[in-house]
Design an enzyme around this catalytic site. Structure first.
Site, PDB file in Angstrom:
ATOM      1  N   CYS A   8     -18.319   2.094   9.624  1.00 47.67           N
ATOM      2  CA  CYS A   8     -17.373   2.106   8.072  1.00 47.67           C
ATOM      3  C   CYS A   8     -16.399   2.690   7.434  1.00 47.67           C
ATOM      4  O   CYS A   8     -16.079   2.873   6.565  1.00 47.67           O
ATOM      5  CB  CYS A   8     -18.740   2.110   6.946  1.00 47.67           C
ATOM      6  SG  CYS A   8     -19.385   3.715   6.188  1.00 47.67           S
ATOM      7  N   VAL A  11      -6.290  19.833  13.209  1.00 49.29           N
ATOM      8  CA  VAL A  11      -7.471  19.175  12.867  1.00 49.29           C
ATOM      9  C   VAL A  11      -7.694  20.716  12.513  1.00 49.29           C
ATOM     10  O   VAL A  11      -9.447  20.770  11.617  1.00 49.29           O
ATOM     11  CB  VAL A  11      -8.533  18.733  14.368  1.00 49.29           C
ATOM     12  CG1 VAL A  11      -8.114  17.241  14.495  1.00 49.29           C
ATOM     13  CG2 VAL A  11      -7.902  19.601  15.232  1.00 49.29           C
ATOM     14  N   GLU A  21      10.441  27.662  20.298  1.00 47.51           N
ATOM     15  CA  GLU A  21      10.633  27.383  21.673  1.00 47.51           C
ATOM     16  C   GLU A  21      11.516  26.149  21.961  1.00 47.51           C
ATOM     17  O   GLU A  21      10.885  25.415  21.173  1.00 47.51           O
ATOM     18  CB  GLU A  21       9.310  26.734  22.838  1.00 47.51           C
ATOM     19  CG  GLU A  21       8.815  28.046  22.414  1.00 47.51           C
ATOM     20  CD  GLU A  21       8.626  29.428  23.535  1.00 47.51           C
ATOM     21  OE1 GLU A  21       9.458  28.494  24.488  1.00 47.51           O
ATOM     22  OE2 GLU A  21       8.972  30.554  23.299  1.00 47.51           O
ATOM     23  N   ASN A  26      11.216  25.452  15.453  1.00 51.07           N
ATOM     24  CA  ASN A  26      10.160  26.196  16.716  1.00 51.07           C
ATOM     25  C   ASN A  26      10.873  27.066  17.745  1.00 51.07           C
ATOM     26  O   ASN A  26      12.065  26.994  17.569  1.00 51.07           O
ATOM     27  CB  ASN A  26      10.113  24.452  17.502  1.00 51.07           C
ATOM     28  CG  ASN A  26       8.907  24.579  18.753  1.00 51.07           C
ATOM     29  OD1 ASN A  26       8.453  25.636  19.273  1.00 51.07           O
ATOM     30  ND2 ASN A  26       7.757  23.892  18.774  1.00 51.07           N
ATOM     31  N   CYS A  49     -18.148   8.580  10.095  1.00 49.71           N
ATOM     32  CA  CYS A  49     -18.691   6.809  10.654  1.00 49.71           C
ATOM     33  C   CYS A  49     -17.933   6.184  11.152  1.00 49.71           C
ATOM     34  O   CYS A  49     -16.828   5.171  10.461  1.00 49.71           O
ATOM     35  CB  CYS A  49     -19.323   6.507   9.152  1.00 49.71           C
ATOM     36  SG  CYS A  49     -20.390   4.961   9.687  1.00 49.71           S
ATOM     37  N   GLY A  79       6.913  23.021  14.592  1.00 45.37           N
ATOM     38  CA  GLY A  79       5.448  24.059  16.034  1.00 45.37           C
ATOM     39  C   GLY A  79       5.076  23.200  16.177  1.00 45.37           C
ATOM     40  O   GLY A  79       3.644  23.259  16.602  1.00 45.37           O
ATOM     41  N   HIS A 128      -4.978  13.243  13.541  1.00 42.84           N
ATOM     42  CA  HIS A 128      -6.041  13.180  14.697  1.00 42.84           C
ATOM     43  C   HIS A 128      -7.270  13.652  13.664  1.00 42.84           C
ATOM     44  O   HIS A 128      -8.262  14.425  14.273  1.00 42.84           O
ATOM     45  CB  HIS A 128      -5.512  14.880  14.954  1.00 42.84           C
ATOM     46  CG  HIS A 128      -4.374  14.356  16.349  1.00 42.84           C
ATOM     47  ND1 HIS A 128      -3.556  14.805  17.093  1.00 42.84           N
ATOM     48  CD2 HIS A 128      -3.722  13.043  16.289  1.00 42.84           C
ATOM     49  CE1 HIS A 128      -2.537  14.150  17.569  1.00 42.84           C
ATOM     50  NE2 HIS A 128      -2.924  13.146  17.444  1.00 42.84           N
ATOM     51  N   ALA A 183       7.630  29.081  12.276  1.00 45.15           N
ATOM     52  CA  ALA A 183       7.337  28.559  10.955  1.00 45.15           C
ATOM     53  C   ALA A 183       6.832  29.360   9.859  1.00 45.15           C
ATOM     54  O   ALA A 183       7.865  29.427   8.736  1.00 45.15           O
ATOM     55  CB  ALA A 183       6.922  27.519  10.731  1.00 45.15           C
ATOM     56  N   SER A 230       5.199  20.947  20.727  1.00 48.23           N
ATOM     57  CA  SER A 230       6.139  20.496  21.367  1.00 48.23           C
ATOM     58  C   SER A 230       6.005  19.067  22.405  1.00 48.23           C
ATOM     59  O   SER A 230       6.637  19.205  22.695  1.00 48.23           O
ATOM     60  CB  SER A 230       5.026  21.492  22.897  1.00 48.23           C
ATOM     61  OG  SER A 230       3.834  20.416  22.877  1.00 48.23           O
TER      62      SER A 230
HETATM   63  P1  NAD Z   1       1.007  22.090  21.263  1.00 45.91           P
HETATM   64  O1  NAD Z   1       0.072  23.583  21.837  1.00 45.91           O
HETATM   65  O2  NAD Z   1       1.383  21.646  22.414  1.00 45.91           O
HETATM   66  O3  NAD Z   1       2.093  23.067  21.179  1.00 45.91           O
HETATM   67  C1  NAD Z   1       2.712  24.217  20.321  1.00 45.91           C
HETATM   68  C2  NAD Z   1       3.937  24.315  19.633  1.00 45.91           C
HETATM   69  O4  NAD Z   1       4.217  25.161  18.370  1.00 45.91           O
HETATM   70  C3  NAD Z   1       4.894  24.900  20.776  1.00 45.91           C
HETATM   71  O5  NAD Z   1       6.002  24.465  20.932  1.00 45.91           O
HETATM   72  C4  NAD Z   1       4.895  26.327  20.625  1.00 45.91           C
HETATM   73  O6  NAD Z   1       6.328  26.684  21.222  1.00 45.91           O
HETATM   74  C5  NAD Z   1       4.960  26.183  19.017  1.00 45.91           C
HETATM   75  N1  NAD Z   1       5.027  27.283  18.377  1.00 45.91           N
HETATM   76  C6  NAD Z   1       4.476  28.504  18.563  1.00 45.91           C
HETATM   77  N2  NAD Z   1       4.395  29.220  17.751  1.00 45.91           N
HETATM   78  C7  NAD Z   1       4.753  29.077  16.593  1.00 45.91           C
HETATM   79  C8  NAD Z   1       5.655  29.392  15.134  1.00 45.91           C
HETATM   80  N3  NAD Z   1       4.434  30.686  15.286  1.00 45.91           N
HETATM   81  N4  NAD Z   1       6.189  28.526  14.413  1.00 45.91           N
HETATM   82  C9  NAD Z   1       6.540  27.232  15.038  1.00 45.91           C
HETATM   83  N5  NAD Z   1       6.225  26.589  16.296  1.00 45.91           N
HETATM   84  C10 NAD Z   1       5.703  27.216  17.373  1.00 45.91           C
HETATM   85  O7  NAD Z   1       0.777  21.275  20.147  1.00 45.91           O
HETATM   86  P2  NAD Z   1       0.780  19.988  19.768  1.00 45.91           P
HETATM   87  O8  NAD Z   1       1.861  19.934  19.484  1.00 45.91           O
HETATM   88  O9  NAD Z   1       0.493  20.509  18.373  1.00 45.91           O
HETATM   89  O10 NAD Z   1      -0.414  19.600  19.729  1.00 45.91           O
HETATM   90  C11 NAD Z   1      -1.771  20.069  20.087  1.00 45.91           C
HETATM   91  C12 NAD Z   1      -2.615  18.927  19.999  1.00 45.91           C
HETATM   92  O11 NAD Z   1      -3.890  20.267  20.650  1.00 45.91           O
HETATM   93  C13 NAD Z   1      -2.609  18.363  18.525  1.00 45.91           C
HETATM   94  O12 NAD Z   1      -3.141  17.151  18.896  1.00 45.91           O
HETATM   95  C14 NAD Z   1      -4.150  19.100  17.670  1.00 45.91           C
HETATM   96  O13 NAD Z   1      -4.233  17.719  17.347  1.00 45.91           O
HETATM   97  C15 NAD Z   1      -4.430  20.085  19.171  1.00 45.91           C
HETATM   98  N6  NAD Z   1      -4.682  20.787  18.524  1.00 45.91           N
HETATM   99  C16 NAD Z   1      -4.453  21.707  16.932  1.00 45.91           C
HETATM  100  C17 NAD Z   1      -4.952  22.211  17.070  1.00 45.91           C
HETATM  101  C18 NAD Z   1      -5.363  22.805  15.167  1.00 45.91           C
HETATM  102  O14 NAD Z   1      -5.972  22.059  14.625  1.00 45.91           O
HETATM  103  N7  NAD Z   1      -4.565  23.775  15.174  1.00 45.91           N
HETATM  104  C19 NAD Z   1      -4.474  23.673  17.977  1.00 45.91           C
HETATM  105  C20 NAD Z   1      -4.201  23.223  19.367  1.00 45.91           C
HETATM  106  C21 NAD Z   1      -4.304  22.120  19.509  1.00 45.91           C
HETATM  107 ZN    ZN Z   2     -21.316   4.444   7.559  1.00 44.60          ZN
END
Ligand code: NAD
Ligand code: ZN
Length: 265
Positions: free
Chosen positions: A139, A112, A233, A231, A136, A205, A128, A249, A207
């Site tokens: 709309c 996001v 992990e 990833n 809005c 990246g 997301h 990444a 999980s």
């Molecule tokens: P998550 O935090 O659940 O998982 C992050 C994953 O990234 C892990 O599996 C980790 O091992 C991996 N990772 C860490 N460093 C890395 C790297 N350098 N290169 C590749 N992989 C790496 O994240 P998710 O699966 O995106 O779910 C989190 C939710 O929270 C999302 O739905 C998102 O909307 C929101 N979120 C967004 C942000 C953002 O916008 N930057 C940050 C945190 C959470």
């Molecule tokens: Zn509107």
């Protein structure tokens, strides 16, 4: 970095017709934005869950805005300032370059933070939403948050409060999808379209703890598309991936660019 897996991934990417990247918070960890499960707690404490609860917003949007500035103002500022300060990582830039090279056809991101656009990705669905826009709920019109903000500290101050839609005058909410909120219909449409078209899904990246991420990967697999995971992990999807590259990444994606450019040189 595992050379063999990298070579195989480049091979699959080059032969694909509609390669799609499904990206999670890991790519932005290298831009200084903590992951959801990461140590900083930027996302995960109880106050945040309460503040970004869709039911609460829907009940009384005006009240929600009062609260965000009075009770939750510091948190909101921290959020905004973290995003404002962040620059795209090497991974973001490489992904945009892979699109320019005609390899990646679309990016589906769970993030996001708006960093894909900042890096130059054009064909993008922010599953997301984005904390850089308001949306809005009546709309669906989106507008950049920057258009509304007067100053940042100590909490955000808006030129017009609560912010209202220029089209229908309803109270706006941040475009980011809140807990308990459905994905907007244009987002769902784009997600379904690119999921159905893809013959190569790059899982970068994430999980993969969100159900639809698991489902789209399973669908691609069942239609004999290739699943490539980047990833450091292991994740819920590692075991069903065709190629697993257990590295960051920001290391792997630039290497894709170098190798793919090398093929056409
Ligand atoms: P998550 O935090 O659940 O998982 C992050 C994953 O990234 C892990 O599996 C980790 O091992 C991996 N990772 C860490 N460093 C890395 C790297 N350098 N290169 C590749 N992989 C790496 O994240 P998710 O699966 O995106 O779910 C989190 C939710 O929270 C999302 O739905 C998102 O909307 C929101 N979120 C967004 C942000 C953002 O916008 N930057 C940050 C945190 C959470
Ligand atoms: Zn509107």
């Amino acid at each position: 970095m595992p050379n063999e897996a990298l070579g195989k991934a480049v091979d699959v990417l080059v032969r694909s017709r509609h390669a799609v990247a499904l990206v999670g918070a890991g790519i932005s960890a290298e831009s200084g934005i903590p992951t959801f499960r990461g140590p900083s707690g930027l996302w995960s404490n109880a106050q945040r869950l309460e503040a970004f609860d869709f039911g609460r917003f829907q009940q009384n949007p005006e009240d929600w805005w009062e609260n965000i500035l009075s009770q939750w103002g510091q948190m909101w500022s921290l959020f905004w300032q973290t995003l404002e300060a962040a620059e795209p990582s090497l991974g973001h830039y490489a992904l945009a370059e892979l699109e320019t090279l005609g390899i990646i056809k679309h990016v589906l991101t769970q993030n996001v933070d708006g960093l894909h656009q900042k890096a130059g990705t054009r064909s993008l669905t922010e599953l997301h939403g984005s904390f850089r826009n308001f949306r809005c709920v009546r709309c669906g019109t989106r507008s950049p948050i920057g258009d509304f903000i007067e100053q940042l500290a100590p909490a955000l101050v808006f030129k017009q409060f609560p912010p209202r839609c220029s089209q229908c005058q309803s109270v706006l909410k941040p475009d980011a999808v809140f807990f308990g909120e459905n994905l907007p219909s244009d987002t769902l449409h784009s997600f379904a379209l690119h999921s159905a078209l893809t013959d190569c899904l790059l899982l970068i990246g994430t999980s993969a703890f969100i159900r639809y991420v698991v489902e789209v990967a399973q669908d691609v697999k069942s239609y004999h598309g290739a699943l490539v995971e980047i990833n450091p992990e292991k994740t819920a999807l590692t075991d069903i991936c065709d190629i697993v590259i257990p590295a960051a990444a920001g290391t792997v994606l630039p290497e894709f660019v170098v190798r793919i450019r090398g093929l056409s040189a």
